[in-house]
Design a protein around this motif. Structure first.
Motif, PDB file in Angstrom:
ATOM      1  N   GLN A  83       0.825  -1.145   0.036  1.00  0.00           N
ATOM      2  CA  GLN A  83      -0.098  -0.064   0.039  1.00  0.00           C
ATOM      3  C   GLN A  83       0.882   1.300  -0.103  1.00  0.00           C
ATOM      4  O   GLN A  83       0.560   2.229  -0.842  1.00  0.00           O
ATOM      5  N   PRO A  84       1.893   1.506   0.885  1.00  0.00           N
ATOM      6  CA  PRO A  84       2.706   2.621   0.753  1.00  0.00           C
ATOM      7  C   PRO A  84       3.427   2.807  -0.526  1.00  0.00           C
ATOM      8  O   PRO A  84       3.458   3.820  -1.091  1.00  0.00           O
ATOM      9  N   GLN A  87       0.753   4.026  -2.920  1.00  0.00           N
ATOM     10  CA  GLN A  87       0.281   5.307  -2.494  1.00  0.00           C
ATOM     11  C   GLN A  87       1.478   6.382  -2.935  1.00  0.00           C
ATOM     12  O   GLN A  87       1.072   7.435  -3.518  1.00  0.00           O
ATOM     13  N   LEU A  88       2.675   6.174  -2.771  1.00  0.00           N
ATOM     14  CA  LEU A  88       3.770   7.298  -3.083  1.00  0.00           C
ATOM     15  C   LEU A  88       3.858   7.100  -4.742  1.00  0.00           C
ATOM     16  O   LEU A  88       3.953   8.197  -5.180  1.00  0.00           O
ATOM     17  N   LYS A 150       6.438   4.870   5.321  1.00  0.00           N
ATOM     18  CA  LYS A 150       5.249   4.335   6.077  1.00  0.00           C
ATOM     19  C   LYS A 150       4.724   5.665   6.836  1.00  0.00           C
ATOM     20  O   LYS A 150       3.442   5.775   6.819  1.00  0.00           O
ATOM     21  N   CYS A 153       3.047   7.624   4.371  1.00  0.00           N
ATOM     22  CA  CYS A 153       1.869   7.099   3.716  1.00  0.00           C
ATOM     23  C   CYS A 153       1.016   6.898   4.612  1.00  0.00           C
ATOM     24  O   CYS A 153       0.304   5.511   4.378  1.00  0.00           O
ATOM     25  N   GLN A 154       0.579   7.325   5.701  1.00  0.00           N
ATOM     26  CA  GLN A 154      -0.717   7.460   6.628  1.00  0.00           C
ATOM     27  C   GLN A 154      -0.378   6.790   7.949  1.00  0.00           C
ATOM     28  O   GLN A 154      -1.372   6.817   9.096  1.00  0.00           O
ATOM     29  N   GLN A 155       0.976   6.040   8.249  1.00  0.00           N
ATOM     30  CA  GLN A 155       1.080   5.781   9.560  1.00  0.00           C
ATOM     31  C   GLN A 155       1.593   6.886  10.672  1.00  0.00           C
ATOM     32  O   GLN A 155       3.026   7.279  10.998  1.00  0.00           O
ATOM     33  N   TYR A 161      -1.832  10.656   3.735  1.00  0.00           N
ATOM     34  CA  TYR A 161      -0.743  10.781   3.150  1.00  0.00           C
ATOM     35  C   TYR A 161      -0.292  12.395   3.385  1.00  0.00           C
ATOM     36  O   TYR A 161      -0.893  13.431   3.162  1.00  0.00           O
TER      37      TYR A 161
END
Length: 276
Positions: A83-84, A87-88, A150, A153-155, A161
């Motif tokens: 996912q990361p 997303q990136l 990470k 990208c959301q963590q 993001y």
């Protein structure tokens, strides 16, 4: 320790080139762009509308691409990086939405019309950082960046993001004569302007938000992979060009990695920090 994957840029650039040859480094954002451009060519006209439709098959291809490259460098890319990575890749395919760290140019030295180095002033800023020491220099950079990735990208406490800033930097440490680079590195990401006042807090307990004071740096651009050999060579080259190298910190340097739209050659800089 959570091992999250491989490196983007800023200290261990490289990966596998189009001919399958080893470029002597890690996966970078340019590798993702190269992969995306290949996917655009395969899909047809490569429009932004097409690229917006990221499928699960695309996610798997991206992840497997990273895993294949990383395997050659003894780096493990975990399944939870799918996912990361997607997303990136999706958020950066336009390339125009990347924020560059602001600075002022204080001076330049040129020779025969060619820029040798630049002296810059960077303001105080908030950075998300992680310091790791793995078995190899490349592994330290890989795992460090992936955990920063990470966070981007959301963590983070916003669960969103955060946006990409350039360059991604790696603080490298050497012995006194610069012949040996430590396997302990710090990978750092400059928070976008909108998050400077209130940085989102990382979910990863080893990532910390650090305020870097104003700094004056001497920078020299170079292209190609960044590994232990090339970094030592670049440090030596810049030290020879400076009139007063003793005015700079002698055992800690910064490798700054930028995005190269052509993605065939890395765009990097070596930074010397002026002593306070």
């Amino acid at each position: 320790m959570d091992r999250g994957g491989c490196q983007m840029s800023g200290g261990g650039g490289g990966g596998i080139d189009g001919s399958g040859g080893d470029r002597g480094g890690m996966i970078t954002l340019e590798d993702l762009e190269s992969f995306s451009e290949d996917r655009m060519s395969d899909s047809g006209n490569g429009s932004l509308e097409e690229e917006a439709e990221i499928t699960e098959e695309d996610d798997d291809r991206l992840l497997h691409y990273w895993q294949d490259v990383a395997r050659g460098h003894q780096v493990e890319v975990a399944q939870d990086m799918a996912q990361p990575i997607q997303q990136l890749t999706t958020n950066n395919e336009g390339r125009s939405n990347r924020e560059h760290i602001p600075f002022n140019v204080l001076g330049r030295r040129e020779k025969c019309g060619k820029l040798l180095y630049e002296k810059r002033h960077y303001e105080k800023g908030q950075w998300a950082c992680i310091t790791l020491r793995e078995d190899t220099y490349e592994q330290s950079i890989c795992y460090g960046f992936m955990r920063i990735m990470k966070y981007i990208c959301q963590q983070n406490s916003l669960g969103d993001y955060l946006g990409m800033t350039l360059p991604i930097v790696t603080v490298v440490r050497t012995n006194e004569n610069h012949s040996v680079i430590s396997h302990e590195v710090t990978v750092a990401y400059y928070l976008p302007i909108e998050h400077q006042a209130q940085p989102p807090q990382p979910s990863d307990g080893e990532i910390f938000i650090d305020v870097w004071p104003p700094m004056i740096v001497y920078t020299r651009a170079f292209t190609g992979p960044t590994n232990e050999v090339t970094i030592v060579n670049q440090i030596d080259a810049l030290a020879e060009m400076l009139d007063t190298p003793d005015a700079c910190v002698n055992d800690s340097f910064i490798v700054a990695g930028y995005t190269n739209p052509a993605h065939s050659n890395r765009q990097n800089e070596i930074w010397f920090l002026e002593r306070h």
